[in-house]
Design an enzyme around this catalytic site. Structure first.
Site, PDB file in Angstrom:
ATOM      1  N   CYS A   1       0.196   2.584  -4.689  1.00 18.82           N
ATOM      2  CA  CYS A   1      -0.591   3.762  -5.049  1.00 18.82           C
ATOM      3  C   CYS A   1       0.173   5.041  -4.708  1.00 18.82           C
ATOM      4  O   CYS A   1       0.985   5.069  -3.790  1.00 18.82           O
ATOM      5  CB  CYS A   1      -1.924   3.741  -4.304  1.00 18.82           C
ATOM      6  SG  CYS A   1      -2.966   2.321  -4.688  1.00 18.82           S
TER       7      CYS A   1
ATOM      8  N   HIS B   1       0.830  -1.206   0.000  1.00 18.19           N
ATOM      9  CA  HIS B   1       0.000   0.000   0.000  1.00 18.19           C
ATOM     10  C   HIS B   1       0.866   1.258   0.000  1.00 18.19           C
ATOM     11  O   HIS B   1       1.921   1.309   0.652  1.00 18.19           O
ATOM     12  CB  HIS B   1      -0.909   0.027   1.229  1.00 18.19           C
ATOM     13  CG  HIS B   1      -2.159  -0.792   1.066  1.00 18.19           C
ATOM     14  ND1 HIS B   1      -3.000  -0.665  -0.013  1.00 18.19           N
ATOM     15  CD2 HIS B   1      -2.709  -1.748   1.867  1.00 18.19           C
ATOM     16  CE1 HIS B   1      -4.013  -1.510   0.116  1.00 18.19           C
ATOM     17  NE2 HIS B   1      -3.852  -2.186   1.243  1.00 18.19           N
TER      18      HIS B   1
END
Length: 337
Positions: free
Chosen positions: A183, A127
């Site tokens: 991301c 992440h």
């Protein structure tokens, strides 16, 4: 008119590369900023981090696979050895092999003792996110972050820390190749030169924006004088207009490096990166595209590789992988690591 015959792109030049305007250096000698490409003939070390966040909110499926795929690829194609790698995944049984915040700090191990022509490799699949920028070097007002497996208790890792730990200690001529499959990762390494698929720097070139303040800041950085660098850089910020322009100047003044640092990231800072399914396996889209593109043709220039990676993803994903570097670079030379 001379035409270059078709064939593999040229390897990186061995000599020191000068760039930017001239300024008065030591003993009043004429000087320019410089960097050196790595020939990647020295020692090779790698740190690969893959986090699926088992049982946590936002659990992912492909990140551990990404690490093993990248590990196998750089061992088979670029001569990295298992004994010179640190692998952190959240299925590890040994606590030292888990991707906790403390263990990811083994970024320090990766760069320790680095020499010219060494080749270091950092891969992160997990992440990513953003947090408010307090240093003024981000045009969008946000720092990029990565999330260790224990981020809920120990917090995230900010791009400033990643840069300070892995980029600043490196000498000229040492290569660090980083891949961020996460991301909001466009500038996760905080490298100031970002390239388009045409092989051109997206922001105004250092040559065009040069002033004594910027030169002073960058040369202070090169000497390791961070106090001088930030003092000069903050002077620039006070005289610049517009947040983006200020951030670009500050980033180049404090993040340019004579080392040979390259980052491939899965998307722009404003985008997300896909946790995908490719060839019957859960995988990060960026990690898959990197291995696929180079597996098809190892002898590609940086520009060709960026285009190839984007082409692989274009039909299925909206994310646009990014290429950035710690210095102005010739994107027509061969990618090596």
């Amino acid at each position: 008119m001379t035409l270059r015959l078709a064939g593999p792109p040229p390897r990186p030049p061995t000599q020191v590369q000068n760039y930017g305007p001239h300024f008065q250096g030591t003993n009043n000698r004429d000087a320019q900023l410089n960097f050196q490409y790595s020939q990647c003939t020295g020692k090779k070390k790698a740190l690969c981090v893959g986090i699926n966040y088992f049982g946590q909110t936002g659990e992912l499926r492909g990140c551990i696979n990404d690490v093993h795929n990248i590990q196998n690829f750089i061992m088979s194609q670029y001569g990295y050895k298992k004994e010179d790698m640190v692998i952190l995944t959240d299925d590890a049984t040994d606590p030292r092999g888990r991707p906790t915040r403390a263990n990811i700090a083994s970024m320090q191990w990766l760069v320790r003792g680095a020499q010219p022509n060494d080749s270091l490799f950092f891969h992160y699949s997990g992440h990513g996110g953003q947090t408010k920028d307090t240093g003024g070097d981000e045009g969008d007002g946000y720092d990029e972050v990565i999330y260790p497996v224990d981020y809920e208790s120990e917090g995230h890792i900010v791009d400033d820390e990643i840069h300070d730990t892995m980029v600043k200690p490196l000498p000229a001529g040492c290569r660090l190749t980083a891949i961020f499959d996460s991301c909001h990762s466009g500038s996760a390494m905080d490298l100031p030169y970002i390239y388009s698929t045409e092989g051109k720097v997206k922001e105004p070139n250092l040559v065009a924006e040069a002033g004594q303040g910027l030169l002073s800041a960058v040369t202070s950085y090169a000497r390791g004088d961070m106090g001088g660098a930030f003092k000069s850089a903050m002077g620039l910020v006070k005289t610049a207009t517009g947040n983006t322009q200020k951030a670009e100047k500050l980033s180049k003044a404090t993040r340019t490096s004579p080392a040979d640092v390259i980052s491939w990231s899965g998307c722009k800072d404003s985008q997300t990166s896909a946790d995908a399914q490719e060839a019957g396996q859960a995988t990060g889209a960026m990690s898959y595209a990197f291995v696929t593109a180079l597996g098809a043709n190892k002898q590609q220039s940086y520009q060709q590789l960026l285009v190839a990676i984007r082409d692989i993803l274009r039909s299925k994903y909206s994310q646009k992988p990014q290429l950035s570097s710690s210095h102005p670079m010739d994107t027509n030379i061969m990618f090596i690591c």
